[in-house]
Design a protein around this motif. Structure first.
Motif, PDB file in Angstrom:
ATOM      1  N   TRP A   1     -19.951 -81.102 -66.881  1.00  0.00           N
ATOM      2  CA  TRP A   1     -20.003 -82.419 -65.921  1.00  0.00           C
ATOM      3  C   TRP A   1     -21.271 -82.729 -66.090  1.00  0.00           C
ATOM      4  O   TRP A   1     -22.359 -82.106 -65.737  1.00  0.00           O
ATOM      5  CB  TRP A   1     -19.208 -82.308 -64.654  1.00  0.00           C
ATOM      6  N   GLN A   2     -21.617 -84.149 -66.334  1.00  0.00           N
ATOM      7  CA  GLN A   2     -23.024 -84.583 -66.125  1.00  0.00           C
ATOM      8  C   GLN A   2     -22.702 -86.170 -65.810  1.00  0.00           C
ATOM      9  O   GLN A   2     -21.883 -86.562 -65.848  1.00  0.00           O
ATOM     10  CB  GLN A   2     -23.634 -84.547 -67.541  1.00  0.00           C
ATOM     11  N   GLU A   3     -23.885 -86.947 -65.387  1.00  0.00           N
ATOM     12  CA  GLU A   3     -23.863 -88.446 -65.001  1.00  0.00           C
ATOM     13  C   GLU A   3     -24.509 -88.835 -66.284  1.00  0.00           C
ATOM     14  O   GLU A   3     -25.827 -88.657 -66.571  1.00  0.00           O
ATOM     15  CB  GLU A   3     -24.504 -88.631 -63.901  1.00  0.00           C
ATOM     16  N   PRO A   4     -23.987 -89.838 -66.900  1.00  0.00           N
ATOM     17  CA  PRO A   4     -22.715 -90.373 -66.747  1.00  0.00           C
ATOM     18  C   PRO A   4     -21.529 -89.317 -67.272  1.00  0.00           C
ATOM     19  O   PRO A   4     -22.128 -88.439 -68.214  1.00  0.00           O
ATOM     20  CB  PRO A   4     -22.724 -91.730 -67.654  1.00  0.00           C
ATOM     21  N   PRO A   5     -20.572 -89.348 -67.170  1.00  0.00           N
ATOM     22  CA  PRO A   5     -19.438 -88.376 -67.513  1.00  0.00           C
ATOM     23  C   PRO A   5     -19.270 -88.286 -69.147  1.00  0.00           C
ATOM     24  O   PRO A   5     -19.478 -89.188 -69.615  1.00  0.00           O
ATOM     25  CB  PRO A   5     -18.140 -88.780 -66.861  1.00  0.00           C
ATOM     26  N   ALA A   6     -19.219 -87.065 -69.456  1.00  0.00           N
ATOM     27  CA  ALA A   6     -18.950 -86.851 -71.014  1.00  0.00           C
ATOM     28  C   ALA A   6     -17.678 -87.662 -71.487  1.00  0.00           C
ATOM     29  O   ALA A   6     -16.865 -87.781 -70.569  1.00  0.00           O
ATOM     30  CB  ALA A   6     -19.159 -85.453 -71.188  1.00  0.00           C
ATOM     31  N   ALA A   7     -17.812 -87.933 -72.601  1.00  0.00           N
ATOM     32  CA  ALA A   7     -16.426 -88.480 -73.226  1.00  0.00           C
ATOM     33  C   ALA A   7     -15.211 -87.464 -73.146  1.00  0.00           C
ATOM     34  O   ALA A   7     -15.501 -86.217 -73.100  1.00  0.00           O
ATOM     35  CB  ALA A   7     -16.632 -88.856 -74.622  1.00  0.00           C
ATOM     36  N   TRP A   8     -14.318 -87.907 -72.969  1.00  0.00           N
ATOM     37  CA  TRP A   8     -12.999 -86.921 -72.703  1.00  0.00           C
ATOM     38  C   TRP A   8     -12.635 -86.087 -73.839  1.00  0.00           C
ATOM     39  O   TRP A   8     -12.202 -85.113 -73.602  1.00  0.00           O
ATOM     40  CB  TRP A   8     -11.675 -87.884 -72.183  1.00  0.00           C
ATOM     41  N   ASN A   9     -12.849 -86.658 -74.965  1.00  0.00           N
ATOM     42  CA  ASN A   9     -12.315 -85.983 -76.155  1.00  0.00           C
ATOM     43  C   ASN A   9     -13.166 -84.681 -76.470  1.00  0.00           C
ATOM     44  O   ASN A   9     -12.541 -83.824 -77.229  1.00  0.00           O
ATOM     45  CB  ASN A   9     -12.203 -86.743 -77.381  1.00  0.00           C
ATOM     46  N   GLY A  10     -14.092 -84.624 -75.727  1.00  0.00           N
ATOM     47  CA  GLY A  10     -14.779 -83.144 -75.869  1.00  0.00           C
ATOM     48  C   GLY A  10     -14.133 -82.145 -75.295  1.00  0.00           C
ATOM     49  O   GLY A  10     -14.434 -80.814 -75.617  1.00  0.00           O
ATOM     50  N   ASN A  11     -13.148 -82.400 -74.694  1.00  0.00           N
ATOM     51  CA  ASN A  11     -12.205 -81.219 -73.964  1.00  0.00           C
ATOM     52  C   ASN A  11     -11.017 -81.060 -74.740  1.00  0.00           C
ATOM     53  O   ASN A  11     -10.285 -79.803 -74.328  1.00  0.00           O
ATOM     54  CB  ASN A  11     -11.829 -81.825 -72.804  1.00  0.00           C
ATOM     55  N   THR A  12     -10.791 -81.551 -75.861  1.00  0.00           N
ATOM     56  CA  THR A  12      -9.395 -81.552 -76.488  1.00  0.00           C
ATOM     57  C   THR A  12      -9.146 -80.201 -77.050  1.00  0.00           C
ATOM     58  O   THR A  12      -8.022 -79.516 -77.113  1.00  0.00           O
ATOM     59  CB  THR A  12      -8.984 -82.365 -77.669  1.00  0.00           C
TER      60      THR A  12
ATOM     61  N   THR B   1      -7.676 -87.311 -65.946  1.00  0.00           N
ATOM     62  CA  THR B   1      -6.350 -87.262 -65.653  1.00  0.00           C
ATOM     63  C   THR B   1      -5.592 -88.367 -66.836  1.00  0.00           C
ATOM     64  O   THR B   1      -4.508 -87.841 -67.476  1.00  0.00           O
ATOM     65  CB  THR B   1      -5.955 -87.578 -64.190  1.00  0.00           C
ATOM     66  N   LYS B   2      -5.963 -89.780 -66.863  1.00  0.00           N
ATOM     67  CA  LYS B   2      -5.217 -90.480 -67.696  1.00  0.00           C
ATOM     68  C   LYS B   2      -5.499 -90.074 -69.060  1.00  0.00           C
ATOM     69  O   LYS B   2      -4.345 -90.236 -69.839  1.00  0.00           O
ATOM     70  CB  LYS B   2      -6.016 -91.826 -67.297  1.00  0.00           C
ATOM     71  N   ASP B   3      -6.536 -89.669 -69.436  1.00  0.00           N
ATOM     72  CA  ASP B   3      -6.903 -89.275 -70.951  1.00  0.00           C
ATOM     73  C   ASP B   3      -6.038 -88.022 -71.466  1.00  0.00           C
ATOM     74  O   ASP B   3      -5.416 -87.990 -72.316  1.00  0.00           O
ATOM     75  CB  ASP B   3      -8.457 -88.832 -71.084  1.00  0.00           C
ATOM     76  N   TYR B   4      -6.018 -87.018 -70.470  1.00  0.00           N
ATOM     77  CA  TYR B   4      -5.189 -85.798 -70.588  1.00  0.00           C
ATOM     78  C   TYR B   4      -3.757 -86.228 -70.755  1.00  0.00           C
ATOM     79  O   TYR B   4      -3.170 -85.794 -71.610  1.00  0.00           O
ATOM     80  CB  TYR B   4      -5.253 -84.930 -69.315  1.00  0.00           C
ATOM     81  N   ARG B   5      -3.190 -87.037 -69.913  1.00  0.00           N
ATOM     82  CA  ARG B   5      -1.822 -87.552 -69.992  1.00  0.00           C
ATOM     83  C   ARG B   5      -1.367 -88.212 -71.337  1.00  0.00           C
ATOM     84  O   ARG B   5      -0.342 -87.711 -72.030  1.00  0.00           O
ATOM     85  CB  ARG B   5      -1.336 -88.427 -68.773  1.00  0.00           C
ATOM     86  N   ALA B   6      -2.345 -89.012 -71.818  1.00  0.00           N
ATOM     87  CA  ALA B   6      -2.293 -89.701 -73.285  1.00  0.00           C
ATOM     88  C   ALA B   6      -2.306 -88.643 -74.322  1.00  0.00           C
ATOM     89  O   ALA B   6      -1.377 -88.835 -75.217  1.00  0.00           O
ATOM     90  CB  ALA B   6      -3.248 -90.787 -73.161  1.00  0.00           C
ATOM     91  N   TRP B   7      -3.291 -87.567 -74.054  1.00  0.00           N
ATOM     92  CA  TRP B   7      -3.268 -86.523 -75.214  1.00  0.00           C
ATOM     93  C   TRP B   7      -2.032 -85.703 -75.228  1.00  0.00           C
ATOM     94  O   TRP B   7      -1.536 -85.356 -76.120  1.00  0.00           O
ATOM     95  CB  TRP B   7      -4.565 -86.079 -74.932  1.00  0.00           C
TER      96      TRP B   7
END
Length: 125
Positions: free
Chosen positions: A83-94, A113-119
């Motif tokens: 975690w960092q500010e600003p938050p990293a892009a969600w797709n780094g977690n896939t 949460t929103k990105d995880y549900r879509a993924w």
């Protein structure tokens, strides 16, 4: 909510002599836990709230203070990007998300949460 940060600051300060003498937990601990617990108590009747920490001491305290809300060993943290500010892009977690999904956990937690549900769409039966 600054509660978890206040607890972490206290935990670090207790053993950090460069910042001055360690203060007893009672000096800030009660106020820090009030910051964490009060919003939970206020909202738990109107929304689903689950609490979790990767810090073993905080996890133990949460177990004492909010035992019915605690997410324990059955919960899996899905995110891998620091975690960092600003938050990293969600797709780094896939890749981590896929690894956790393969474990078939009963519950997962993410900052995205929103990105995880879509993924997740189409990946479960």
């Amino acid at each position: 909510m600054a509660g978890p940060r206040a607890l972490a600051r206290h935990d670090r300060a207790a053993g950090d002599q460069a910042r001055g003498p360690a203060r007893p937990f009672g000096t800030y601990g009660a106020a820090a836990w009030k910051e964490v617990s009060d919003p939970i108590k206020e909202r738990q009747a109107s929304m689903r709230i689950l609490v979790y920490s990767q810090d073993s001491w905080i996890q133990a305290e949460l177990a004492k203070r909010h035992p019915t809300l605690l997410k324990g060993s059955q919960a899996r943290w899905t995110d891998s990007v620091a975690w960092q500010e600003p938050p990293a892009a969600w797709n780094g977690n896939t890749s981590r998300w896929a690894e956790v999904l393969a474990q078939a956990p009963k519950s997962v937690m993410t900052n995205y949460t929103k990105d995880y549900r879509a993924w997740l769409d189409g990946k479960c039966a």
